[in-house]
Write an enzyme that holds these catalytic residues in place. Structure first.
Site, PDB file in Angstrom:
ATOM      1  N   SER A   2       0.856  -1.240  -0.006  1.00 38.63           N
ATOM      2  CA  SER A   2      -0.190  -0.031   0.001  1.00 38.63           C
ATOM      3  C   SER A   2       0.956   1.297  -0.095  1.00 38.63           C
ATOM      4  CB  SER A   2      -0.757  -0.031   1.372  1.00 38.63           C
ATOM      5  OG  SER A   2      -1.296   1.316   1.612  1.00 38.63           O
ATOM      6  N   TYR A   4      -1.695  -1.440   9.966  1.00 41.25           N
ATOM      7  CA  TYR A   4      -2.015  -1.856   8.589  1.00 41.25           C
ATOM      8  C   TYR A   4      -0.672  -1.316   8.019  1.00 41.25           C
ATOM      9  CZ  TYR A   4      -4.017  -1.543   3.796  1.00 41.25           C
ATOM     10  OH  TYR A   4      -3.942  -1.912   2.446  1.00 41.25           O
TER      11      TYR A   4
HETATM   12  P1  NDP Z   1     -11.986  -5.573  -1.393  1.00 40.99           P
HETATM   13  O1  NDP Z   1     -12.493  -5.439   0.047  1.00 40.99           O
HETATM   14  O2  NDP Z   1     -12.743  -4.660  -2.365  1.00 40.99           O
HETATM   15  O3  NDP Z   1     -11.808  -7.118  -1.493  1.00 40.99           O
HETATM   16  C1  NDP Z   1     -11.297  -7.766  -0.716  1.00 40.99           C
HETATM   17  C2  NDP Z   1     -11.020  -9.484  -1.125  1.00 40.99           C
HETATM   18  O4  NDP Z   1     -10.356 -10.070  -0.191  1.00 40.99           O
HETATM   19  C3  NDP Z   1     -12.465  -9.998  -1.387  1.00 40.99           C
HETATM   20  O5  NDP Z   1     -12.498 -10.854  -2.348  1.00 40.99           O
HETATM   21  C4  NDP Z   1     -12.437 -10.650   0.025  1.00 40.99           C
HETATM   22  O6  NDP Z   1     -13.229 -11.947  -0.173  1.00 40.99           O
HETATM   23  C5  NDP Z   1     -11.156 -10.989   0.174  1.00 40.99           C
HETATM   24  N1  NDP Z   1     -10.764 -11.169   1.593  1.00 40.99           N
HETATM   25  C6  NDP Z   1     -10.848 -10.412   2.656  1.00 40.99           C
HETATM   26  N2  NDP Z   1     -10.348 -10.920   3.834  1.00 40.99           N
HETATM   27  C7  NDP Z   1      -9.977 -12.042   3.387  1.00 40.99           C
HETATM   28  C8  NDP Z   1      -9.233 -13.095   4.137  1.00 40.99           C
HETATM   29  N3  NDP Z   1      -9.316 -13.070   5.499  1.00 40.99           N
HETATM   30  N4  NDP Z   1      -9.085 -14.446   3.490  1.00 40.99           N
HETATM   31  C9  NDP Z   1      -9.433 -14.473   2.206  1.00 40.99           C
HETATM   32  N5  NDP Z   1      -9.999 -13.485   1.474  1.00 40.99           N
HETATM   33  C10 NDP Z   1     -10.209 -12.407   2.065  1.00 40.99           C
HETATM   34  O7  NDP Z   1     -10.326  -4.941  -1.056  1.00 40.99           O
HETATM   35  P2  NDP Z   1      -9.480  -4.435  -2.313  1.00 40.99           P
HETATM   36  O8  NDP Z   1      -9.646  -5.173  -3.395  1.00 40.99           O
HETATM   37  O9  NDP Z   1      -9.648  -2.977  -2.478  1.00 40.99           O
HETATM   38  O10 NDP Z   1      -8.108  -4.832  -1.605  1.00 40.99           O
HETATM   39  C11 NDP Z   1      -7.089  -5.888  -2.262  1.00 40.99           C
HETATM   40  C12 NDP Z   1      -5.881  -5.789  -1.631  1.00 40.99           C
HETATM   41  O11 NDP Z   1      -5.222  -4.376  -1.896  1.00 40.99           O
HETATM   42  C13 NDP Z   1      -5.814  -5.622  -0.068  1.00 40.99           C
HETATM   43  O12 NDP Z   1      -4.720  -6.429   0.334  1.00 40.99           O
HETATM   44  C14 NDP Z   1      -5.554  -4.265   0.373  1.00 40.99           C
HETATM   45  O13 NDP Z   1      -4.767  -4.126   1.626  1.00 40.99           O
HETATM   46  C15 NDP Z   1      -4.757  -3.887  -0.787  1.00 40.99           C
HETATM   47  N6  NDP Z   1      -5.044  -2.151  -0.852  1.00 40.99           N
HETATM   48  C16 NDP Z   1      -6.229  -1.754  -1.205  1.00 40.99           C
HETATM   49  C17 NDP Z   1      -6.195  -0.371  -1.374  1.00 40.99           C
HETATM   50  C18 NDP Z   1      -7.409   0.194  -1.583  1.00 40.99           C
HETATM   51  O14 NDP Z   1      -7.493   1.434  -1.529  1.00 40.99           O
HETATM   52  N7  NDP Z   1      -8.607  -0.339  -2.247  1.00 40.99           N
HETATM   53  C19 NDP Z   1      -5.059   0.552  -1.215  1.00 40.99           C
HETATM   54  C20 NDP Z   1      -3.895  -0.073  -1.183  1.00 40.99           C
HETATM   55  C21 NDP Z   1      -3.717  -1.666  -0.827  1.00 40.99           C
HETATM   56  P3  NDP Z   1     -14.721 -11.864  -0.100  1.00 40.99           P
HETATM   57  O15 NDP Z   1     -15.376 -11.305  -1.307  1.00 40.99           O
HETATM   58  O16 NDP Z   1     -15.378 -13.353   0.020  1.00 40.99           O
HETATM   59  O17 NDP Z   1     -15.351 -11.119   1.183  1.00 40.99           O
END
Ligand code: NDP
Length: 251
Positions: free
Chosen positions: A143, A156
Site C-alpha cells: 500500500s 496496517y
Molecule cells: P476489497 O474489500 O474490495 O476485496 C477484498 C477481497 O479480499 C475480497 O475478495 C474478499 O473476499 C477477500 N478477503 C478479505 N479478507 C480475506 C481473508 N481473511 N481471507 C481471504 N480472503 C479475504 O479490497 P481491495 O480489492 O480494495 O483490496 C485488495 C488488496 O489491496 C488488499 O490487500 C488491500 O490491503 C490492498 N490495498 C487496497 C487499497 C484500496 O484503496 N482499495 C489500497 C492499497 C492496498 P470476500 O469477497 O469473500 O469477502
C-alpha cells in the site's frame, strides 16, 4: 499451454480486476474468496466468458492452519481441471482494512491484520511453493501507506511494510528456481475496501484527490491492469521491486 494464476481475494475489487485482465491475456485463473461465494461465482463466469478456465475456492488467509489442506485442494483442482501438477503465478491480494489510532489499537486488531496481511501471505506462499512452477512469479500487495503515514493506520501500514521486505527476501531465496517476486503498492482505490470509504465518503474522496498528483482516487481497473502486467512475461526482468500505482500520492 496457457498459464495458471492463483489470486487470493479474487471475488471482488482489485483481485477480481486482475483476474479479468489476466484472462484478457489468455491466462487461466484459480481465485479464492472468504465469504462471498456468489461474488466469486460471478467472477468465475466473467472470466470464462472471455475464454480462459477459472475455478473459485474458499480460503481465509488469516487462518494459516488451513493452508496444508488448501494446498491439497489446489493440487487436486490442478489435476482435475488442467491435468497439471503446477501453476504459474501467485497474487497475494486478499486483505482487510484497519483504522484505529495507535494509542487504542488492541491486540486483537493487531493479530487480525498481521495474520491476514503478513502471516497469511508468508505461510500460504510457503505451502504453495511445491505447486508453483519453476520460472513462475509471485506478486504481493502492499500500500502507499507503507511509504507515507496517515494517522490511524499504524498496524496496517507496518504489516504492508513487512510485506515489502518479505518480497525482497523471497526474490533472493527463490531465484534458484527462477521465480521472480515483486510488490505492487496501490494508492487509495475506489473499491469496497474499508467499507468503500474512498469511493463513497465525499470527504475521504476529496482528501485523497488533494494529495494525488493526478487529482483523484484510483479505479480497480487501473490496479488490475498493472497487476496483470507484473504477473505476465512483459515484466520478466522486473524482480524484487516495489512498484507503486497511486497516480502520484504524496510525491
Ligand atoms: P476489497 O474489500 O474490495 O476485496 C477484498 C477481497 O479480499 C475480497 O475478495 C474478499 O473476499 C477477500 N478477503 C478479505 N479478507 C480475506 C481473508 N481473511 N481471507 C481471504 N480472503 C479475504 O479490497 P481491495 O480489492 O480494495 O483490496 C485488495 C488488496 O489491496 C488488499 O490487500 C488491500 O490491503 C490492498 N490495498 C487496497 C487499497 C484500496 O484503496 N482499495 C489500497 C492499497 C492496498 P470476500 O469477497 O469473500 O469477502
Amino acid at each position: 499451454m496457457s498459464q495458471i494464476i492463483l489470486i487470493t481475494g479474487g471475488s471482488r475489487g482489485l483481485g477480481r480486476s486482475a483476474a479479468l485482465h489476466l484472462a484478457d491475456r489468455g491466462h487461466d485463473i484459480i481465485l479464492t474468496y472468504r465469504s462471498q461465494k456468489e461474488a466469486a461465482e460471478t467472477a468465475v463466469a466473467a472470466i470464462q466468458a472471455k475464454g480462459p478456465k477459472a475455478v473459485a475456492l474458499p480460503l481465509d488467509v488469516g487462518q494459516a492452519r488451513h493452508f496444508v489442506a488448501f494446498a491439497a485442494t489446489v493440487k487436486r483442482v490442478l489435476a482435475q481441471t488442467w491435468q497439471r501438477e503446477t501453476f504459474d503465478g501467485l497474487l497475494n491480494n486478499a486483505g482487510i482494512a484497519m483504522h484505529e489510532p495507535f494509542a487504542s489499537t488492541t491486540e486483537e486488531q493487531f493479530d487480525a491484520v498481521i495474520d491476514t496481511h503478513l502471516k497469511g501471505p508468508y505461510f500460504l506462499t510457503q505451502r504453495l511453493l511445491p505447486l508453483l512452477a519453476d520460472g513462475g512469479r509471485i506478486l504481493n500487495v502492499s500500500s502507499g501507506l507503507a511509504r507515507f503515514s496517515m494517522p490511524g493506520t499504524s498496524i496496517y501500514g507496518a504489516a504492508k511494510g513487512a510485506v515489502e521486505v518479505l518480497t525482497r527476501y523471497l526474490a533472493t531465496e527463490l531465484a534458484e528456481r527462477q521465480i521472480r517476486v515483486n510488490t505492487i503498492a496501490p494508492g487509495a482505490i475506489a473499491t469496497d475496501f474499508s467499507g468503500g470509504r474512498v469511493r463513497d465518503n465525499p470527504e475521504v474522496n476529496a482528501y485523497v484527490s488533494s494529495i494525488t498528483a493526478l487529482g483523484r482516487p484510483g479505479r480497480a481497473d487501473e490496479i488490475g491492469s498493472a497487476m496483470a502486467m507484473l504477473l505476465s512475461d512483459d515484466a520478466r526482468w522486473i524482480n524484487g521491486e516495489r512498484i507503486e500505482a497511486s497516480g502520484g500520492m504524496r510525491l
